[in-house]
Scaffold this motif. Structure first.
Motif, mmCIF file in Angstrom:
data_model
loop_
_atom_site.group_PDB
_atom_site.id
_atom_site.type_symbol
_atom_site.label_atom_id
_atom_site.label_comp_id
_atom_site.label_asym_id
_atom_site.label_seq_id
_atom_site.Cartn_x
_atom_site.Cartn_y
_atom_site.Cartn_z
ATOM 1 N N LEU A 42 0.828 -1.204 0.000
ATOM 2 C CA LEU A 42 0.000 0.000 0.000
ATOM 3 C C LEU A 42 0.867 1.260 0.000
ATOM 4 O O LEU A 42 0.547 2.243 -0.674
ATOM 5 N N HIS A 43 1.957 1.236 0.772
ATOM 6 C CA HIS A 43 2.869 2.382 0.743
ATOM 7 C C HIS A 43 3.506 2.537 -0.640
ATOM 8 O O HIS A 43 3.588 3.649 -1.175
ATOM 9 N N VAL A 44 3.949 1.405 -1.203
ATOM 10 C CA VAL A 44 4.611 1.480 -2.507
ATOM 11 C C VAL A 44 3.629 1.905 -3.589
ATOM 12 O O VAL A 44 3.946 2.741 -4.440
ATOM 13 N N SER A 49 2.752 5.116 -9.001
ATOM 14 C CA SER A 49 2.302 5.848 -10.183
ATOM 15 C C SER A 49 3.157 7.089 -10.412
ATOM 16 O O SER A 49 3.584 7.373 -11.530
ATOM 17 N N ARG A 50 3.396 7.817 -9.319
ATOM 18 C CA ARG A 50 4.197 9.032 -9.458
ATOM 19 C C ARG A 50 5.618 8.727 -9.887
ATOM 20 O O ARG A 50 6.174 9.375 -10.776
ATOM 21 N N LYS A 51 6.220 7.696 -9.300
ATOM 22 C CA LYS A 51 7.597 7.379 -9.628
ATOM 23 C C LYS A 51 7.726 6.758 -11.027
ATOM 24 O O LYS A 51 8.657 7.076 -11.765
ATOM 25 N N LEU A 52 6.773 5.901 -11.391
ATOM 26 C CA LEU A 52 6.822 5.334 -12.732
ATOM 27 C C LEU A 52 6.562 6.410 -13.781
ATOM 28 O O LEU A 52 7.190 6.410 -14.843
ATOM 29 N N THR A 53 5.633 7.314 -13.487
ATOM 30 C CA THR A 53 5.371 8.405 -14.419
ATOM 31 C C THR A 53 6.618 9.248 -14.618
ATOM 32 O O THR A 53 6.954 9.652 -15.742
ATOM 33 N N ARG A 54 7.334 9.502 -13.528
ATOM 34 C CA ARG A 54 8.566 10.281 -13.635
ATOM 35 C C ARG A 54 9.612 9.547 -14.471
ATOM 36 O O ARG A 54 10.302 10.146 -15.292
ATOM 37 N N GLU A 55 9.696 8.223 -14.287
ATOM 38 C CA GLU A 55 10.646 7.446 -15.080
ATOM 39 C C GLU A 55 10.234 7.420 -16.548
ATOM 40 O O GLU A 55 11.077 7.524 -17.443
ATOM 41 N N GLY A 320 1.855 -4.250 14.427
ATOM 42 C CA GLY A 320 3.195 -4.751 14.151
ATOM 43 C C GLY A 320 3.441 -4.913 12.666
ATOM 44 O O GLY A 320 4.541 -4.625 12.163
ATOM 45 N N GLY A 321 2.420 -5.373 11.917
ATOM 46 C CA GLY A 321 2.563 -5.528 10.477
ATOM 47 C C GLY A 321 2.748 -4.208 9.768
ATOM 48 O O GLY A 321 3.520 -4.109 8.808
ATOM 49 N N TRP A 322 2.052 -3.155 10.241
ATOM 50 C CA TRP A 322 2.232 -1.840 9.620
ATOM 51 C C TRP A 322 3.668 -1.352 9.790
ATOM 52 O O TRP A 322 4.279 -0.863 8.834
ATOM 53 N N LEU A 323 4.207 -1.486 11.001
ATOM 54 C CA LEU A 323 5.586 -1.035 11.226
ATOM 55 C C LEU A 323 6.577 -1.863 10.409
ATOM 56 O O LEU A 323 7.508 -1.322 9.809
ATOM 57 N N LEU A 324 6.384 -3.175 10.371
ATOM 58 C CA LEU A 324 7.270 -4.028 9.585
ATOM 59 C C LEU A 324 7.149 -3.719 8.093
ATOM 60 O O LEU A 324 8.150 -3.657 7.367
ATOM 61 N N GLY A 325 5.915 -3.516 7.620
ATOM 62 C CA GLY A 325 5.703 -3.196 6.212
ATOM 63 C C GLY A 325 6.287 -1.859 5.819
ATOM 64 O O GLY A 325 6.725 -1.671 4.680
ATOM 65 N N LEU A 326 6.302 -0.901 6.759
ATOM 66 C CA LEU A 326 6.900 0.394 6.469
ATOM 67 C C LEU A 326 8.389 0.236 6.161
ATOM 68 O O LEU A 326 8.915 0.855 5.228
ATOM 69 N N GLY A 327 9.068 -0.627 6.949
ATOM 70 C CA GLY A 327 10.469 -0.898 6.660
ATOM 71 C C GLY A 327 10.650 -1.624 5.341
ATOM 72 O O GLY A 327 11.572 -1.326 4.564
ATOM 73 N N MET A 328 9.757 -2.587 5.044
ATOM 74 C CA MET A 328 9.825 -3.308 3.775
ATOM 75 C C MET A 328 9.616 -2.362 2.591
ATOM 76 O O MET A 328 10.265 -2.500 1.548
ATOM 77 N N ALA A 329 8.705 -1.395 2.752
ATOM 78 C CA ALA A 329 8.452 -0.439 1.674
ATOM 79 C C ALA A 329 9.694 0.392 1.364
ATOM 80 O O ALA A 329 9.989 0.680 0.193
ATOM 81 N N GLN A 330 10.442 0.768 2.402
ATOM 82 C CA GLN A 330 11.661 1.537 2.174
ATOM 83 C C GLN A 330 12.704 0.710 1.427
ATOM 84 O O GLN A 330 13.425 1.224 0.563
ATOM 85 N N ILE A 332 12.007 -1.766 -0.701
ATOM 86 C CA ILE A 332 11.527 -1.847 -2.079
ATOM 87 C C ILE A 332 11.817 -0.547 -2.823
ATOM 88 O O ILE A 332 12.272 -0.547 -3.969
ATOM 89 N N GLY A 333 11.534 0.581 -2.175
ATOM 90 C CA GLY A 333 11.782 1.867 -2.817
ATOM 91 C C GLY A 333 13.252 2.082 -3.147
ATOM 92 O O GLY A 333 13.599 2.569 -4.231
ATOM 93 N N ARG A 334 14.117 1.689 -2.215
ATOM 94 C CA ARG A 334 15.554 1.884 -2.440
ATOM 95 C C ARG A 334 16.078 0.962 -3.531
ATOM 96 O O ARG A 334 16.869 1.370 -4.382
ATOM 97 N N GLU A 335 15.628 -0.294 -3.537
ATOM 98 C CA GLU A 335 16.156 -1.265 -4.487
ATOM 99 C C GLU A 335 15.528 -1.139 -5.876
ATOM 100 O O GLU A 335 16.193 -1.391 -6.874
ATOM 101 N N VAL A 336 14.239 -0.760 -5.936
ATOM 102 C CA VAL A 336 13.542 -0.725 -7.225
ATOM 103 C C VAL A 336 13.540 0.676 -7.820
ATOM 104 O O VAL A 336 13.841 0.859 -9.003
ATOM 105 N N PHE A 337 13.183 1.688 -6.997
ATOM 106 C CA PHE A 337 13.044 3.040 -7.521
ATOM 107 C C PHE A 337 14.207 3.951 -7.144
ATOM 108 O O PHE A 337 14.235 5.109 -7.544
ATOM 109 N N HIS A 338 15.147 3.436 -6.347
ATOM 110 C CA HIS A 338 16.322 4.200 -5.932
ATOM 111 C C HIS A 338 15.936 5.505 -5.237
ATOM 112 O O HIS A 338 16.568 6.549 -5.423
#
Length: 382
Positions: A42-44, A49-55, A320-330, A332-338
């Protein structure tokens, strides 16, 4: 009376979950895993859309506005590279594009020469054209002109050199300072880009343009809507680059669909795990449930007991899942969208709601099992 009932519910909740904390913990972990996937995606998806549009903007314009088959303004043949000699009114065409919610960049193609060498000159708002073509290689900063890298070699012109450009008939001429080289990897490398007003003065086509390039964030259907607005009652024709717009639309749609399917699959898996775990928990408590019934507990009170337990498991697992997912989203963002993924404050509420839904559905089996316990048989040990 209400306070006493609440204290009793809390005491029963603490006893049920703490005494069977191993089994209850597995249910919490199951919900947490599903919630973490939902939180991450959900975070990603909020940024995708915004990041893919920019790319995708690096692909350049995906919409062209040209004179209609029977419209446009006749210009002097020979002053421009447009074989038809038909031109747009740049201002009115831009106003129609803005009414459709799109910003366009007018281009005027002019044939010019320096000495005996003829070449193409393109007039444009250079800053706007640079934003429309982010993949072009040009030195940063404001410049009086750009010269295509291949044309610069052919003319032996260097940045900062003053050059006189003349129309093909020699009737008009201008002095222009060569700016940095432009490397676009196409025919633009063979052109000299100058401000639109200067190109209009060189060609005698004040206020005119050959074509307007634009970029819209949408698919072919969105392009059709823009075309209706721009073409209605005008002598203009909108040409969407359908292969590009369709590809972008499909890519965004597939990304959203993929994330939705992964989220649903994760929540279903979490629900099944929680269902099995809570069912085991209910089986372990059959004698306790039978004793409650023997002491006069009603069906509503038993359902309320399990509902409170499932809400507690859903809240703990969801948070707990929200906090863990927030870290996972970061990650994903760093590895996929830099880049970092922006924190969305609506996601925690969505994740908690999904977690409560999963925990609630997972508790339906245990509730049914508890309501079906026969006190006499359970206390007897059968």
């Amino acid at each position: 009376m209400a306070d006493a009932s609440l204290r009793m519910d809390l005491r029963l909740l603490r006893g049920a979950l703490w005494k069977k904390r191993g089994t209850a913990g597995l249910a919490v972990i199951a919900v947490m895993i599903g919630a973490s996937v939902a939180s991450a995606l959900l975070h990603v998806s909020g940024d995708v859309s915004r990041k893919l549009t920019r790319e995708l903007r690096s692909l350049g314009p995906n919409l062209l506005v040209v004179p209609g088959a029977s419209g446009g303004i006749e210009g002097p043949i020979g002053t421009t590279g447009a074989a038809s000699g038909v031109f747009l009114d740049a201002r009115s065409a831009q106003e129609r594009l803005r009414a459709a919610g799109v910003q366009g960049v007018p281009l005027l193609y002019v044939a010019a020469r320096t000495g005996r060498v003829a070449f193409q000159v393109i007039g444009a708002d250079l800053a706007a054209a640079r934003r429309l073509h982010p993949s072009w290689t040009i030195a940063a900063g404001e410049h009086p002109s750009w010269i295509g890298v291949r044309l610069a070699r052919r003319l032996n012109v260097t940045s900062g050199q003053a050059v006189r450009l003349s129309s093909l008939d020699g009737a008009r001429s201008i002095d222009i300072v060569a700016g940095p080289t432009l490397e676009a990897g196409g025919p633009d490398d063979e052109a000299w880009w100058i401000p639109l007003e200067v190109a209009q003065a060189l060609s005698g086509l004040e206020g005119k343009a050959s074509v307007i390039q634009a970029r819209m964030d949408g698919d072919v259907a969105e392009a059709a809507v823009i075309a209706r607005v721009v073409e209605d009652g005008s002598a203009l024709r909108v040409i969407p680059l359908k292969a590009l717009t369709a590809t972008e639309g499909r890519l965004l749609d597939r990304m959203r669909r993929l994330m939705s399917l992964v989220t649903i699959a994760a929540l279903v898996a979490a629900g099944l795990c929680a269902y099995g775990t809570l069912t085991d928990l209910a089986l372990e408590r059959r004698r306790e449930i039978a004793l409650m019934k023997a002491l006069g507990a009603t069906r509503r009170e038993i359902v309320r007991q399990f509902a409170v337990e499932s809400v507690t498991i859903g809240l703990i697992g969801g948070l707990g899942g929200w906090l863990l997912g927030l870290g996972m989203a970061q990650v994903i963002g760093r590895e996929v969208f830099h880049s970092a993924i922006a924190l969305r404050w609506d996601v925690p509420f969505a994740v908690l709601g999904l977690s409560l839904l999963v925990a609630g559905l997972a508790s339906l089996g245990p509730v049914r099992l508890a309501l079906g316990v026969e006190p006499a048989l359970a206390l007897k040990g059968d």
